[in-house]
Design an enzyme around this catalytic site. Structure first.
Site, PDB file in Angstrom:
ATOM      1  N   ARG A 256       0.816  -1.191   0.196  1.00  0.00           N
ATOM      2  CA  ARG A 256       0.017   0.047   0.092  1.00  0.00           C
ATOM      3  C   ARG A 256       0.959   1.173   0.052  1.00  0.00           C
ATOM      4  NH1 ARG A 256      -2.428   0.867   5.488  1.00  0.00           N
ATOM      5  NH2 ARG A 256      -1.110   2.299   5.641  1.00  0.00           N
ATOM      6  N   HIS A 260      -3.546   3.994   4.702  1.00  0.00           N
ATOM      7  CA  HIS A 260      -4.838   3.277   4.792  1.00  0.00           C
ATOM      8  C   HIS A 260      -5.999   4.149   3.941  1.00  0.00           C
ATOM      9  CE1 HIS A 260      -8.215   0.984   6.103  1.00  0.00           C
ATOM     10  NE2 HIS A 260      -8.841   2.174   6.342  1.00  0.00           N
ATOM     11  N   TYR A 269       4.017   5.434  11.163  1.00  0.00           N
ATOM     12  CA  TYR A 269       3.979   4.026  11.877  1.00  0.00           C
ATOM     13  C   TYR A 269       4.992   3.200  10.930  1.00  0.00           C
ATOM     14  CZ  TYR A 269       0.098   3.974   8.727  1.00  0.00           C
ATOM     15  OH  TYR A 269      -0.904   4.068   7.630  1.00  0.00           O
TER      16      TYR A 269
END
Lengths: 365, 324
Positions: A256, A260, A269
């Site tokens: 990805r 998100h 993160y």
């Protein structure tokens, strides 16, 4: 099970079996991946400008989406999740329909009932999904069951991410599918991150594909950024399901590239080096190199298509933004097939009250 | 007309549906060879085959989720949850998926699944074979919630549920499965959804009940008659959508209401009935709206008869209502 099916290396050179695809289809597949990429860029930008409320890109995952969609027949049923709008697009949904859904206006097929990217289109057999992770997989299993009971040769595709492989519904769907040997393919886009949790925080299995073994059907691990390998693996699984050979779990290993969704900041993160590493494996660059080397694609093609697709999106946005919100009574339709009296009463009340105060703010995730 | 227990009547409904509609399938735990733990589906697999009457793996989310997929594809599945106490693994599928499919797809996809489950106490089933969770489902837009109290109603309501286009939570009072027999019309007998039934006519006080509490309420009404009180018992039959007209007409006639359910009191279905009556029939009331319910505790094993409303507790409530 850590082996990975590949057709092309990172430079687009054949290193494994290349599925038979007509040359014109190869060009269409490339154009479709480009279409997804450009649409994502434009929509994320619209979101940043506050013109749509939320967006989740499939950037970096175009080959997984496009290759699996290509391998299915138009009559097969698709149970999508967040990053499979491209499947609907491949099957014939228009960009305009997508943009209307993202805005949630009166032209939206779903008349503003769902958050952006929660698209479904019965005309192309893509089923409505919720934001609850993994729930669509049991539906894919059940529809495959119904197809077999109906003596149809329909295959159902249930899409999931790596996070959904932890869900109870993944387990139930796979278990039932194995027991009844149903014509369903579970297609996992393992993009390494479920919002902020990496794959190793999701499972201690050596892969996602290996889980299929416990359910008694094949699991395959394929390079999800290699369009040709995805087509090959998907075809094999879909053909087997159609022939009565039961389910398959495909793990398409991908990444990805963005957050998100528009609501999170992935730099909080995950390490930038990982993103840079995956940039080298970009599915569009790789397939472009392959087609270019084969003499089936030119830079002019890409330039021309980029212009054409950007124009298509611009026209769709202009048309969609001209449409107002859905009427208030649309809130009350479709709760039931026939509106019961208590909803008729609430609808009359809501119409009398009008639309109320405009709500300010953004979805907080 | 044959005389049947509720178990037989429900089985008869399923047999009629399976026979007449090729889209109907039955799925659940032990529903096939074993005919269900209460024998509701006994003989159906032998008659219709293991494809249409299917034993599933033991996972309620798989049963309901699978049924949703079947319904999306065009079948009419009847999913059996062995005891409603086991429905929670499927709760997400029911609340997030089944109930909302039509709405969230803007009518593109309907989801006509009937979820059947035995509910309620009185069989020494203890905490996990006795509960009454109907309020959870009543609170979810998109669900129809049906609870029969007689064999003929059970058959007719189940067949109506199966003819509908929407999901139905069909809760069967297991305590009444075999307690009484009555004549049940043969073939495609229908009882309309969303229509209450006057189980006993009266003029002084209305008792609103459903499922296993209906015969208990009728018994209480009989006791009250000795005191010269004429008690009307309304069997709601469908909780959502509620037959508001029948309820309000009775309340306006009698001016007194006792609501009975075996589910816990707080935020139980009785609260909705009481609020409805307060909003729409306050000026007809001569006494406070009273509730006789299960307690706000988990369901007990040894003390279940202390937990469950009985005729005595209902009569006490009627005395109180009549004291105004």
């Amino acid at each position: 099970m850590r082996s990975l099916l590949q057709s092309l290396d990172l430079e687009g050179r054949p290193v494994g079996p290349v599925p038979e695809i007509p040359a014109e289809d190869e060009r269409r597949l490339f154009r479709h991946m480009l279409r997804m990429r450009l649409l994502d860029q434009r929509m994320l930008s619209l979101q940043r400008q506050g013109r749509i409320g939320f967006y989740g890109t499939a950037t970096g995952e175009e080959a997984a989406v496009t290759g699996s969609a290509y391998a299915a027949r138009p009559t097969d049923w698709v149970f999508p999740a967040l990053r499979q709008m491209g499947v609907s697009l491949w099957r014939g949904t228009s960009i305009r329909d997508i943009v209307c859904q993202l805005i949630g206006n009166r032209g939206d097929v779903l008349i503003g009932r769902q958050m952006p990217c929660h698209f479904s289109d019965r005309n192309v057999h893509t089923v409505a999904w919720s934001s609850v992770i993994g729930t669509q997989l049991v539906h894919a299993m059940g529809a495959a069951w119904a197809a077999r009971l109906s003596r149809h040769d329909t295959v159902c595709l249930g899409y999931l991410g790596d996070g959904a492989s932890s869900s109870a519904d993944f387990h139930a769907a796979a278990n039932f599918a194995g027991v009844f040997q149903l014509p369903v393919v579970f297609f996992c886009q393992n993009n390494q991150w479920a919002i902020s949790v990496p794959l190793e925080g999701q499972t201690a299995s050596e892969s996602i594909a290996v889980k299929a073994m416990a359910y008694g059907f094949p699991g395959v691990r394929v390079d999800g950024n290699d369009l040709l390998a995805v087509v090959g693996a998907s075809r094999e699984a879909i053909d087997r399901a159609r022939a009565g050979g039961g389910p398959t779990l495909i793990e398409a290993v991908t990444f990805r590239m963005g957050g998100h969704s528009s609501s999170d900041d992935p730099t909080r993160y995950r390490p930038q080096e990982q993103v840079a590493e995956w940039e080298r494996r970009d599915p569009i660059t790789r397939f472009r190199a392959y087609l270019t080397a084969a003499g089936r694609l030119t830079d002019q093609d890409v330039e021309h298509w980029t212009q054409e697709l950007n124009d298509e999106v611009s026209v769709a946005v202009a048309e969609a933004e001209a449409l107002g919100p859905p009427p208030i009574e649309s809130l009350f339709a479709d709760v039931y097939h026939t509106m019961p009296r208590h909803l008729e009463e609430q609808m009359r009340y809501a119409i009398a009250m009008g639309e109320g105060a405009k709500v300010e703010g953004a979805f907080p995730l | 007309m044959p005389s049947m227990t509720m178990v037989q009547a429900i089985q008869d409904a399923l047999r009629v549906a399976l026979r007449e509609d090729p889209r109907v399938v039955v799925l659940g735990e032990d529903v096939g060879k074993n005919g269900g733990v209460f024998r509701v589906t006994e003989g159906l697999q032998a008659e219709f085959g293991a494809e249409r009457v299917a034993d599933t793996p033991l996972a309620e989310n798989g049963i309901v989720g699978g049924a949703i997929g079947m319904a999306l594809y065009g079948l009419k599945p009847v999913a059996e949850i062995q005891f409603v106490d086991f429905i929670y693994p499927a709760f997400d599928q029911i609340v997030s998926e089944l109930a909302k499919m039509r709405w969230r797809s803007a009518g593109q996809y309907g989801c006509p699944v009937v979820v059947r489950a035995p509910y309620g106490g009185g069989i020494k089933g203890g905490l996990y074979h006795s509960q009454s969770p109907e309020a959870y489902f009543c609170h979810t837009a998109g669900l129809t919630v049906v609870i029969p109290s007689t064999p003929a109603d059970a058959k007719g309501l189940l067949l109506s549920a199966l003819e509908g286009e929407d999901p139905v939570i069909f809760l069967e009072p297991k305590r009444l499965y075999r307690t009484t027999k009555e004549e049940v019309p043969e073939g495609r007998h229908r009882v309309p959804i969303a229509r209450a039934r006057t189980a006993r006519a009266g003029t002084h006080c209305t008792v609103l009940a459903y499922g296993a509490m209906v015969p208990v309420s009728v018994e209480a009404a009989g006791t009250a008659e000795a005191r010269g009180w004429s008690i009307e018992v309304i069997d709601l039959r469908t909780l959502v959508p509620l037959d508001v007209e029948t309820v309000l007409a009775s309340v306006r006639k009698t001016g007194r209401v006792v609501i009975v359910h075996e589910a816990p009191r707080t935020c139980g279905y009785g609260a909705e009935l009481a609020a409805l009556i307060a909003e729409q029939a306050l000026t007809s009331l001569q006494a406070p709206v009273l509730r006789v319910t299960g307690y706000d505790t988990p369901f007990p094993y040894t003390l279940e008869h202390a937990y469950l409303p009985d005729a005595g507790r209902i009569v006490r409530a009627l005395e109180h209502a009549m004291s105004y």
